[in-house]
Every structure is written in C-alpha cells, then in structure tokens.
Write a protein that holds these residues in place. Structure first.
Motif, PDB file in Angstrom:
ATOM      1  N   GLY A 117       0.812  -1.203   0.000  1.00  0.00           N
ATOM      2  CA  GLY A 117       0.000   0.000   0.000  1.00  0.00           C
ATOM      3  C   GLY A 117       0.848   1.256   0.000  1.00  0.00           C
ATOM      4  N   PHE A 118       1.937   1.240   0.806  1.00  0.00           N
ATOM      5  CA  PHE A 118       2.732   2.448   0.991  1.00  0.00           C
ATOM      6  C   PHE A 118       4.164   2.067   1.346  1.00  0.00           C
ATOM      7  CE2 PHE A 118       3.778   6.369   3.513  1.00  0.00           C
ATOM      8  CZ  PHE A 118       3.553   7.295   2.501  1.00  0.00           C
ATOM      9  N   GLU A 119       5.123   2.635   0.640  1.00  0.00           N
ATOM     10  CA  GLU A 119       6.550   2.459   0.943  1.00  0.00           C
ATOM     11  C   GLU A 119       6.971   3.611   1.838  1.00  0.00           C
ATOM     12  OE1 GLU A 119       8.909   0.196  -0.164  1.00  0.00           O
ATOM     13  OE2 GLU A 119       7.561  -0.945  -1.449  1.00  0.00           O
ATOM     14  N   LEU A 120       7.624   3.310   2.955  1.00  0.00           N
ATOM     15  CA  LEU A 120       8.012   4.351   3.888  1.00  0.00           C
ATOM     16  C   LEU A 120       9.393   4.045   4.459  1.00  0.00           C
ATOM     17  CD1 LEU A 120       7.008   6.918   5.386  1.00  0.00           C
ATOM     18  CD2 LEU A 120       6.145   5.399   7.160  1.00  0.00           C
ATOM     19  N   SER A 121      10.365   4.862   4.100  1.00  0.00           N
ATOM     20  CA  SER A 121      11.711   4.698   4.655  1.00  0.00           C
ATOM     21  C   SER A 121      11.749   5.320   6.038  1.00  0.00           C
ATOM     22  CB  SER A 121      12.745   5.362   3.746  1.00  0.00           C
ATOM     23  OG  SER A 121      12.775   4.730   2.502  1.00  0.00           O
ATOM     24  N   THR A 122      12.135   4.527   7.014  1.00  0.00           N
ATOM     25  CA  THR A 122      12.194   4.980   8.402  1.00  0.00           C
ATOM     26  C   THR A 122      13.472   4.466   9.039  1.00  0.00           C
ATOM     27  OG1 THR A 122      11.047   2.995   9.191  1.00  0.00           O
ATOM     28  CG2 THR A 122       9.677   4.918   8.671  1.00  0.00           C
ATOM     29  N   THR A 123      13.777   4.993  10.198  1.00  0.00           N
ATOM     30  CA  THR A 123      14.884   4.450  10.980  1.00  0.00           C
ATOM     31  C   THR A 123      14.341   3.328  11.850  1.00  0.00           C
ATOM     32  OG1 THR A 123      14.552   5.884  12.889  1.00  0.00           O
ATOM     33  CG2 THR A 123      15.931   6.746  11.097  1.00  0.00           C
ATOM     34  N   PHE A 124      15.229   2.526  12.414  1.00  0.00           N
ATOM     35  CA  PHE A 124      14.794   1.449  13.306  1.00  0.00           C
ATOM     36  C   PHE A 124      14.153   2.009  14.571  1.00  0.00           C
ATOM     37  CE2 PHE A 124      17.670  -1.490  10.984  1.00  0.00           C
ATOM     38  CZ  PHE A 124      16.747  -2.492  10.756  1.00  0.00           C
TER      39      PHE A 124
END
Length: 163
Positions: free
Chosen positions: A138-145
């Motif tokens: 649905g959605f790609e989201l680059s995040t930190t751990f």
C-alpha cells in the motif's frame, strides 16, 4: 506522532491493492487471504471484502495464529483446517519491518501443495533482514529502526501513524 495516511488514503490504498490482486489472479480458481494475527487479519478481511466487491474471484480468509512478540518460539498454526491444495495464498500483515514475522508465518504452508504464495502489506519499511519482498504494497516508507509505525484499521477511522 504524525499521521502518514488518513482514513481516506488507507481506503484508497486497499482498493488499489485489491485491483492489483484481481489483475494478477484473473485466471485463478480463487484466492485465500491468510492474515497474520492482529492487524494483519483485519487487513486480510478488508482486502477480501474489497476484492469481492470488484471481482467474481472466489475469496476465502483464514488467520495465521502466532505470537508476534516472540515469533521464533511461538506455535504457528492456521485458524481453520481448510483444503488449500492448488490455491493462491496471499499472506497479509500490516507492516513489513525486517521480514521475520512473515518468514515464520509461511511455516504452516510449507508442507501443502498450494499453487502460489504472495505477500501483501499495507506499509513496507524496507528494513529487509530476510530475502523477501511484498507482491502488494500500500505504501513504501523509509524509516529508521527507532521510529515506529502504528496501523489502526480496527475501527471506523483507519490510519497509519509514525512515532
């Protein structure tokens, strides 16, 4: 905390995912949504409802029961004893973090003669520690751990939030 997707946007993502599933499974005899305990199962039900609304494909649902807090030591089983022979399975979870939960959730299907297995997630964080990629996202989201994603589709106002 910030909202990443609001109710309307979550609905749009689920509709788009259902159309993708329909397109890739046009000639199948049916699709089984296997939702992982919790939000994964709720999303599986929502995707199944949407696919039923837009297509004539036969749709079934079942739950992959496991303990997400300690998946490595968890008993992993299917909620129902159904014949999955030659069926297309779509394993559903809310968020793909490292892939560990999804890898363990595949375990009950390994000894079955399924036609194919695909993965659907609402949010892909792309922290892959295991070599798997979702077929439907649905959605790609680059995040930190250190950041956390909270998906809530249990009530009337769906949302995805970043903490």
């Amino acid at each position: 905390m910030s909202e990443v997707l609001n109710h309307k946007q979550v609905g749009q993502k689920l509709t788009r995912m259902a159309f993708e599933i329909y397109e890739r499974n046009l000639n199948s005899s049916g699709v089984v949504f296997a939702g992982i305990t919790g939000m994964g199962m709720i999303l599986a039900k929502l995707l199944a409802e949407e696919l039923r609304r837009i297509s004539p494909i036969h749709v079934e649902e079942l739950e992959v029961v496991l303990d997400k807090s300690d998946v490595a030591k968890s008993e992993i089983e299917l909620s129902e004893n159904v014949d999955l022979t030659n069926k297309n399975i779509i394993l559903v979870d809310d968020v793909l973090n490292t892939g560990k939960t999804l890898v363990y959730a595949m375990k009950p299907f390994l000894d079955l003669e399924i036609q194919k297995m695909e993965i659907a997630v609402l949010v892909n964080r792309s922290h892959g520690l295991f070599p798997l990629r979702p077929d439907y996202t649905g959605f790609e989201l680059s995040t930190t751990f250190n950041e956390h994603i909270r998906v809530d589709v249990s009530g009337p106002q769906h949302s995805v939030q970043l903490h």
